[in-house]
Scaffold this motif. Structure first.
Motif, PDB file in Angstrom:
ATOM      1  N   HIS A  54      42.211  36.450  45.681  1.00  0.00           N
ATOM      2  CA  HIS A  54      42.197  36.008  44.286  1.00  0.00           C
ATOM      3  C   HIS A  54      41.615  37.130  43.429  1.00  0.00           C
ATOM      4  O   HIS A  54      40.912  38.009  43.933  1.00  0.00           O
ATOM      5  N   HIS A  55      41.864  37.063  42.130  1.00  0.00           N
ATOM      6  CA  HIS A  55      41.358  38.080  41.204  1.00  0.00           C
ATOM      7  C   HIS A  55      40.519  37.435  40.108  1.00  0.00           C
ATOM      8  O   HIS A  55      40.675  36.253  39.795  1.00  0.00           O
ATOM      9  N   SER A  61      39.234  40.031  46.834  1.00  0.00           N
ATOM     10  CA  SER A  61      40.294  40.495  45.936  1.00  0.00           C
ATOM     11  C   SER A  61      41.159  41.536  46.648  1.00  0.00           C
ATOM     12  O   SER A  61      42.158  41.180  47.276  1.00  0.00           O
ATOM     13  N   ASP A  85      48.907  37.588  45.938  1.00  0.00           N
ATOM     14  CA  ASP A  85      49.729  37.313  44.753  1.00  0.00           C
ATOM     15  C   ASP A  85      50.427  38.612  44.352  1.00  0.00           C
ATOM     16  O   ASP A  85      49.798  39.551  43.854  1.00  0.00           O
ATOM     17  N   TYR A  88      50.262  40.890  40.944  1.00  0.00           N
ATOM     18  CA  TYR A  88      49.189  41.843  40.664  1.00  0.00           C
ATOM     19  C   TYR A  88      49.403  43.200  41.339  1.00  0.00           C
ATOM     20  O   TYR A  88      48.610  44.117  41.123  1.00  0.00           O
ATOM     21  N   GLY A 116      51.663  33.580  44.107  1.00  0.00           N
ATOM     22  CA  GLY A 116      50.291  33.275  43.723  1.00  0.00           C
ATOM     23  C   GLY A 116      50.081  31.810  43.403  1.00  0.00           C
ATOM     24  O   GLY A 116      50.993  30.996  43.412  1.00  0.00           O
ATOM     25  N   SER A 117      48.827  31.491  43.147  1.00  0.00           N
ATOM     26  CA  SER A 117      48.433  30.145  42.761  1.00  0.00           C
ATOM     27  C   SER A 117      47.538  30.279  41.535  1.00  0.00           C
ATOM     28  O   SER A 117      47.207  31.396  41.125  1.00  0.00           O
ATOM     29  N   GLU A 119      44.988  31.104  38.880  1.00  0.00           N
ATOM     30  CA  GLU A 119      43.878  32.048  38.850  1.00  0.00           C
ATOM     31  C   GLU A 119      42.956  31.704  37.683  1.00  0.00           C
ATOM     32  O   GLU A 119      43.377  31.046  36.728  1.00  0.00           O
ATOM     33  N   TYR A 125      47.588  39.126  35.683  1.00  0.00           N
ATOM     34  CA  TYR A 125      48.422  40.243  36.158  1.00  0.00           C
ATOM     35  C   TYR A 125      48.813  41.176  35.019  1.00  0.00           C
ATOM     36  O   TYR A 125      49.079  42.356  35.232  1.00  0.00           O
TER      37      TYR A 125
END
Length: 349
Positions: A54-55, A61, A85, A88, A116-117, A119, A125
């Motif tokens: 995740h970011h 990350s 994801d 990104y 992705g899911s 964020e 992104y």
């Protein structure tokens, strides 16, 4: 029956927070403990260690430096992501980094990708410099990048060489190349339609504890339907070999008063809600006595249909707690799923 031997690994989000009871107050703690837990998982006899990416949050990350460090501390288990994801990512830079991590590991990388899911960042992104073109969705963006990434790791030419300030006739490839990596790419699918697309593309299937659709049937049944459609599409497309399928589950055996205080009130049932405007179904937790969990997992049709089970771990409880939990699962739950630990671990655990 699954066409592959059963594999069991852990999946961590790598959360950190300086809160009461947290064993990962800093990012450094979360990263170093992830490496240690991978080594522990190998000692116990498990088959894999996977990272959720995740970011813009206090969690894992950029995965490739961490995967390389995990590779240097282990020698047998699979190392992977579930998932990255792709919105990104720079596909060519990622191809270089993935190849390096795979070469360090000796060919043990299993890369799960996706669109992705949700964020914490709004269109995060775009801050990385990526935008969906007019008329296209972020799903389109992720799939286009994945196509570029997969071509690059298969040795497709990318750019002409400089032949005295003019382009040469041939094209240079991304380096280094990691033999076999292209056959170890997975896609995280949240719907039955996406699972069909994954099979058509010849990638392996990852399905987590969230499906962004709901038909009213229990989560395990809906996920098993997704898996069946994926395998049908793979076969119809004429891809060689047998595809792999992983599912994720939250498995929390209760063997102490401390466990009971943490997880004794879990609902152990599916939840349905709205996510990104879609009615979605969230899979249940499996908490309770180990023998009861073992029987319940035996009755989970998606767990039975998959060849790989990824156990989400509460990483903020620390390496010692999670190692003990994984060992309990390996000894008292996993054998009911026709899983056996690696032979070298039998004398050590």
């Amino acid at each position: 029956m699954t066409p592959h031997p059963r594999k069991i690994g852990f999946l961590t989000f790598g959360h950190w927070q300086a809160a009461r009871g947290s064993h990962t107050p800093t990012a450094q703690d979360a990263l170093l403990q992830t490496i240690e837990l991978a080594a522990e998982a190998e000692r116990i006899g498990l088959d894999g260690a996977f990272l959720r990416v995740h970011h813009f949050g206090k969690n894992l990350s950029a995965p490739f430096p961490l995967l390389s460090a995990m590779a240097a501390r282990t020698r047998r288990i699979e190392l992977g992501t579930a998932v990255i994801d792709m919105c990104y990512e720079n596909p060519l830079a990622m191809a270089e980094e993935a190849a390096i991590a795979d070469l360090i590991s000796g060919g043990r990388l299993q890369l799960g990708l996706s669109r992705g899911s949700p964020e914490p960042a709004y269109h995060g992104y775009e801050a990385f410099g990526y935008h969906a073109q007019d008329g296209k969705t972020i799903a389109d963006l992720a799939r286009e990048k994945t196509e570029q990434f997969r071509a690059a790791i298969q040795g497709a030419g990318v750019v002409p060489a400089d032949a005295g300030n003019r382009p040469s006739a041939g094209l240079l490839t991304v380096q280094p190349q990691a033999p076999g990596l292209a056959n170890r790419i997975w896609w995280g699918a949240g719907t039955r339609d996406t699972a069909t697309w994954v099979g058509e593309q010849g990638m392996h299937l990852m399905s987590s504890t969230l499906l962004t659709e709901d038909t009213g049937v229990p989560f395990g049944e809906l996920q098993a339907e997704q898996i069946a459609l994926f395998r049908q599409a793979w076969k119809k497309a004429g891809h060689a070999g047998e595809p792999r399928v992983s599912v994720s589950r939250s498995v929390l055996p209760i063997t102490s008063d401390f466990d009971r205080a943490l997880f004794g009130q879990d609902s152990n049932r599916d939840q349905v809600g709205i996510l990104d405007g879609s009615r979605s179904r969230f899979g249940r937790s499996y908490s309770g006595e180990p023998d009861r969990i073992a029987e319940e997992l035996r009755q989970d049709p998606a767990v039975q249909a998959a060849d790989t089970l990824l156990l989400t771990v509460p990483n903020q409880l620390g390496v010692e707690y999670n190692s003990r939990m994984l060992q309990t699962i390996a000894r008292h739950i996993a054998p009911a799923l026709d899983w056996r630990p690696a032979a070298e671990a039998l004398t050590r655990v």
